[in-house]
Enzyme design. Structure first.
Site, mmCIF file in Angstrom:
data_model
loop_
_atom_site.group_PDB
_atom_site.id
_atom_site.type_symbol
_atom_site.label_atom_id
_atom_site.label_comp_id
_atom_site.label_asym_id
_atom_site.label_seq_id
_atom_site.Cartn_x
_atom_site.Cartn_y
_atom_site.Cartn_z
ATOM 1 C CE1 TYR A 70 -4.224 -1.195 -0.621
ATOM 2 C CE2 TYR A 70 -3.281 -3.068 0.542
ATOM 3 C CZ TYR A 70 -4.259 -2.524 -0.276
ATOM 4 O OH TYR A 70 -5.258 -3.318 -0.762
ATOM 5 C CB VAL A 106 -8.720 3.098 -3.125
ATOM 6 C CG1 VAL A 106 -9.799 2.068 -2.856
ATOM 7 C CG2 VAL A 106 -7.537 2.442 -3.854
ATOM 8 C CG ASP A 107 -7.443 6.890 -8.058
ATOM 9 O OD1 ASP A 107 -8.405 7.646 -7.795
ATOM 10 O OD2 ASP A 107 -7.314 6.329 -9.163
ATOM 11 C CG HIS A 122 -14.166 -0.982 -3.643
ATOM 12 N ND1 HIS A 122 -13.922 -1.456 -4.915
ATOM 13 C CD2 HIS A 122 -15.324 -1.575 -3.241
ATOM 14 C CE1 HIS A 122 -14.885 -2.279 -5.272
ATOM 15 N NE2 HIS A 122 -15.752 -2.380 -4.282
ATOM 16 C CB CYS A 130 -6.936 2.712 14.953
ATOM 17 S SG CYS A 130 -6.309 1.821 16.382
ATOM 18 C CB CYS A 152 -3.403 3.805 16.666
ATOM 19 S SG CYS A 152 -4.557 5.021 17.285
ATOM 20 N N GLY A 192 -14.691 2.408 -17.356
ATOM 21 C CA GLY A 192 -13.414 1.806 -16.957
ATOM 22 C C GLY A 192 -13.496 0.788 -15.845
ATOM 23 C CB SER A 194 -13.243 -5.736 -15.243
ATOM 24 O OG SER A 194 -13.258 -5.826 -13.833
ATOM 25 C CG ASN A 218 -13.955 -1.028 -20.586
ATOM 26 O OD1 ASN A 218 -12.918 -1.377 -21.142
ATOM 27 N ND2 ASN A 218 -14.253 -1.373 -19.337
HETATM 28 C C1 BJW Z 1 -10.121 1.383 -19.440
HETATM 29 C C2 BJW Z 1 -8.953 2.014 -19.857
HETATM 30 C C3 BJW Z 1 -9.069 3.342 -20.265
HETATM 31 C C4 BJW Z 1 -8.442 0.018 -19.271
HETATM 32 N N1 BJW Z 1 -10.255 3.931 -20.233
HETATM 33 N N2 BJW Z 1 -11.283 1.988 -19.438
HETATM 34 C C5 BJW Z 1 -21.040 -12.568 -6.357
HETATM 35 C C6 BJW Z 1 -20.466 -13.568 -7.137
HETATM 36 C C7 BJW Z 1 -19.139 -13.967 -6.923
HETATM 37 C C8 BJW Z 1 -18.372 -13.404 -5.928
HETATM 38 C C9 BJW Z 1 -18.935 -12.406 -5.162
HETATM 39 C C10 BJW Z 1 -20.251 -12.023 -5.367
HETATM 40 N N3 BJW Z 1 -20.552 -11.040 -4.470
HETATM 41 C C11 BJW Z 1 -19.452 -10.784 -3.742
HETATM 42 C C12 BJW Z 1 -18.461 -11.611 -4.110
HETATM 43 C C13 BJW Z 1 -17.060 -11.653 -3.539
HETATM 44 C C14 BJW Z 1 -16.191 -10.526 -4.029
HETATM 45 C C15 BJW Z 1 -16.229 -10.492 -5.541
HETATM 46 O O1 BJW Z 1 -16.929 -9.718 -6.170
HETATM 47 N N4 BJW Z 1 -15.417 -11.325 -6.162
HETATM 48 C C16 BJW Z 1 -15.334 -11.385 -7.623
HETATM 49 C C17 BJW Z 1 -13.926 -10.964 -8.072
HETATM 50 C C18 BJW Z 1 -15.716 -12.760 -8.087
HETATM 51 N N5 BJW Z 1 -16.633 -9.273 -3.443
HETATM 52 C C19 BJW Z 1 -16.252 -8.889 -2.233
HETATM 53 O O2 BJW Z 1 -15.557 -9.598 -1.539
HETATM 54 C C20 BJW Z 1 -16.762 -7.558 -1.737
HETATM 55 N N6 BJW Z 1 -17.314 -7.714 -0.444
HETATM 56 C C21 BJW Z 1 -18.441 -8.391 -0.228
HETATM 57 O O3 BJW Z 1 -19.097 -8.866 -1.129
HETATM 58 O O4 BJW Z 1 -18.781 -8.480 1.095
HETATM 59 C C22 BJW Z 1 -19.905 -9.278 1.466
HETATM 60 C C23 BJW Z 1 -19.974 -9.257 2.969
HETATM 61 C C24 BJW Z 1 -21.142 -8.825 3.580
HETATM 62 C C25 BJW Z 1 -21.224 -8.825 4.987
HETATM 63 C C26 BJW Z 1 -20.134 -9.247 5.755
HETATM 64 C C27 BJW Z 1 -18.975 -9.671 5.142
HETATM 65 C C28 BJW Z 1 -18.903 -9.679 3.741
HETATM 66 C C29 BJW Z 1 -15.591 -6.585 -1.568
HETATM 67 C C30 BJW Z 1 -14.892 -6.279 -2.843
HETATM 68 C C31 BJW Z 1 -13.676 -5.377 -2.562
HETATM 69 C C32 BJW Z 1 -12.840 -5.146 -3.801
HETATM 70 N N7 BJW Z 1 -11.593 -4.601 -3.400
HETATM 71 C C33 BJW Z 1 -10.639 -4.181 -4.436
HETATM 72 C C34 BJW Z 1 -9.337 -3.727 -3.759
HETATM 73 C C35 BJW Z 1 -9.505 -2.370 -3.081
HETATM 74 C C36 BJW Z 1 -8.291 -1.941 -2.345
HETATM 75 C C37 BJW Z 1 -7.091 -1.776 -3.235
HETATM 76 O O5 BJW Z 1 -7.131 -0.991 -4.198
HETATM 77 O O6 BJW Z 1 -6.095 -2.427 -2.971
HETATM 78 O O7 BJW Z 1 -11.216 -3.122 -5.213
HETATM 79 S S1 BJW Z 1 -10.296 -5.439 -5.652
HETATM 80 C C38 BJW Z 1 -10.216 -4.352 -7.022
HETATM 81 O O8 BJW Z 1 -11.301 -4.650 -7.937
HETATM 82 C C39 BJW Z 1 -10.507 -2.957 -6.459
HETATM 83 C C40 BJW Z 1 -11.398 -2.391 -7.524
HETATM 84 O O9 BJW Z 1 -12.136 -1.294 -7.016
HETATM 85 C C41 BJW Z 1 -12.230 -3.569 -7.931
HETATM 86 C C42 BJW Z 1 -12.873 -3.439 -9.287
HETATM 87 O O10 BJW Z 1 -11.915 -3.378 -10.300
HETATM 88 P P1 BJW Z 1 -12.131 -2.411 -11.543
HETATM 89 O O11 BJW Z 1 -12.137 -1.020 -11.087
HETATM 90 O O12 BJW Z 1 -13.278 -2.878 -12.339
HETATM 91 O O13 BJW Z 1 -10.743 -2.602 -12.340
HETATM 92 P P2 BJW Z 1 -10.304 -3.770 -13.334
HETATM 93 O O14 BJW Z 1 -8.829 -3.756 -13.383
HETATM 94 O O15 BJW Z 1 -10.967 -5.042 -13.015
HETATM 95 O O16 BJW Z 1 -10.880 -3.294 -14.748
HETATM 96 C C43 BJW Z 1 -10.387 -2.157 -15.421
HETATM 97 C C44 BJW Z 1 -11.241 -1.896 -16.633
HETATM 98 O O17 BJW Z 1 -10.783 -0.702 -17.247
HETATM 99 C C45 BJW Z 1 -11.138 -2.989 -17.717
HETATM 100 O O18 BJW Z 1 -12.436 -3.346 -18.153
HETATM 101 C C46 BJW Z 1 -10.362 -2.313 -18.856
HETATM 102 O O19 BJW Z 1 -10.767 -2.759 -20.151
HETATM 103 C C47 BJW Z 1 -10.728 -0.884 -18.642
HETATM 104 N N8 BJW Z 1 -9.762 0.095 -19.150
HETATM 105 N N9 BJW Z 1 -7.902 1.109 -19.816
HETATM 106 C C48 BJW Z 1 -11.330 3.222 -19.867
HETATM 107 N N10 BJW Z 1 -7.962 4.023 -20.707
HETATM 108 ZN ZN ZN Z 2 -6.180 3.508 17.951
#
Ligand code: BJW
Ligand code: ZN
Length: 247
Positions: A70, A106-107, A122, A130, A152, A192, A194, A218
């Site tokens: 991070y 998150v940026d 996110h 903390c 902390c 942007g 997926s 996209n």
């Molecule tokens: C361009 C471009 C250009 C390129 N112009 N475009 C249902 C089914 C299956 C699984 C699940 C489900 N529901 C929940 C889940 C589990 C899981 C999940 O979804 N898993 C899947 C991967 C299968 N979800 C979770 O765990 C979530 N929590 C949850 O469901 O909790 C339930 C719960 C309830 C009560 C108690 C306990 C639990 C949490 C998800 C958290 C995601 N976290 C991250 C990391 C954040 C921190 C960090 O940055 O380190 O978030 S993962 C990562 O993916 C990040 C992003 O926000 C997120 C989405 O990614 P994003 O933004 O779509 O990016 P990419 O890289 O995937 O795509 C980029 C796109 O841009 C592409 O399409 C390119 O083509 C395009 N592109 N150049 C425009 N110039």
């Molecule tokens: Zn504290």
């Protein structure tokens, strides 16, 4: 090319009439600011393993390793600047009466560009939380501590980045508002992302079911493409300014 222009025109007209607009952004919107996406070629999850870095279990196992990751991300984003896609969305917010920008990013680049009504699903790289006393703190300083993992200064507990890892719930207030806005909007721009990570990936379907006009921007097709009314294929930083160009 002609078909693209036609689609662009259709999207322009649809957007012009709408008073309630929601935008959902993902990592692709920051790509042209030099911030890597997660999936796809050169994506973060190609080089780093999500299971070892972006889960609560990983943090419990090795907080220093997770913090190293991070700190690297924070340093990278600190050097980045908003691109024309972020800037175009600021102008859209000014002209639409009821506007929300829901981001998975998150940026913090939307806020740095000047967007106001932002819902960060996110979390944010520049906030820490903390695990001992739950105090939230914001800091743009890099690095946040000389020694990792940072502790902390209120209770000595372990600090973590205030981002949402896999398996964690999204911040409830933010998520509820995002679902409410998506369910009431007249048009949604999906930019942007997926469309693979839930619950964020469920928002366009909700908007569509409520009758919203859906525009995807996209370079690649995604699982959300089939439900979009218009798909604009290209990088956000060049497509968005053209879409929002007046008249
Ligand atoms: C361009 C471009 C250009 C390129 N112009 N475009 C249902 C089914 C299956 C699984 C699940 C489900 N529901 C929940 C889940 C589990 C899981 C999940 O979804 N898993 C899947 C991967 C299968 N979800 C979770 O765990 C979530 N929590 C949850 O469901 O909790 C339930 C719960 C309830 C009560 C108690 C306990 C639990 C949490 C998800 C958290 C995601 N976290 C991250 C990391 C954040 C921190 C960090 O940055 O380190 O978030 S993962 C990562 O993916 C990040 C992003 O926000 C997120 C989405 O990614 P994003 O933004 O779509 O990016 P990419 O890289 O995937 O795509 C980029 C796109 O841009 C592409 O399409 C390119 O083509 C395009 N592109 N150049 C425009 N110039
Ligand atoms: Zn504290």
């Amino acid at each position: 090319m002609e078909r693209n222009l036609e689609e662009l025109e259709r999207a322009k007209i649809a957007l012009r009439e709408k008073a309630r607009v929601v935008v959902l952004t993902g990592a692709g919107v920051s790509k042209e600011s030099g911030v890597p996406t997660f999936r796809g070629t050169n994506g973060l999850w190609k080089e780093f393993r999500a299971q070892e870095l972006a889960t609560p279990e990983a943090f419990k196992r090795n907080p220093t390793l997770v913090w190293d990751f991070y700190e690297f991300r924070r340093a990278l984003v600190s050097r980045a600047v908003p691109n024309p896609a972020h800037v175009a969305l600021v102008a859209l917010e000014v002209r639409v009466p009821h506007f929300y920008l829901i981001t998975q990013n998150v940026d913090g680049l939307h806020a740095r560009a000047g967007s106001k009504n932002i819902l960060e699903l996110h979390g944010n790289l520049f906030r820490t939380r903390c695990l001992g006393c739950w105090v939230l703190e914001e800091s743009f300083a890099v690095p946040i501590a000389q020694k990792l993992p940072p502790l902390c200064h209120h209770c000595g507990g372990l600090l973590r980045p205030d981002v949402v890892w896999f398996g964690e719930p999204l911040p409830a207030g933010v998520m509820n508002q995002a679902f409410e806005e998506a369910g009431q909007c007249e048009a949604m721009l999906v930019i942007g992302t997926s469309g693979l990570v839930f619950p964020a990936a469920g928002l366009p379907g909700l908007a569509k079911d409520a009758g919203a006009f859906l525009i995807e921007i996209n370079p690649e097709s995604t699982p959300l493409s089939p439900m979009a009314d218009v798909c604009l294929r290209g990088p956000a930083a060049s497509v968005l300014p053209r879409l929002l160009q007046e008249p």
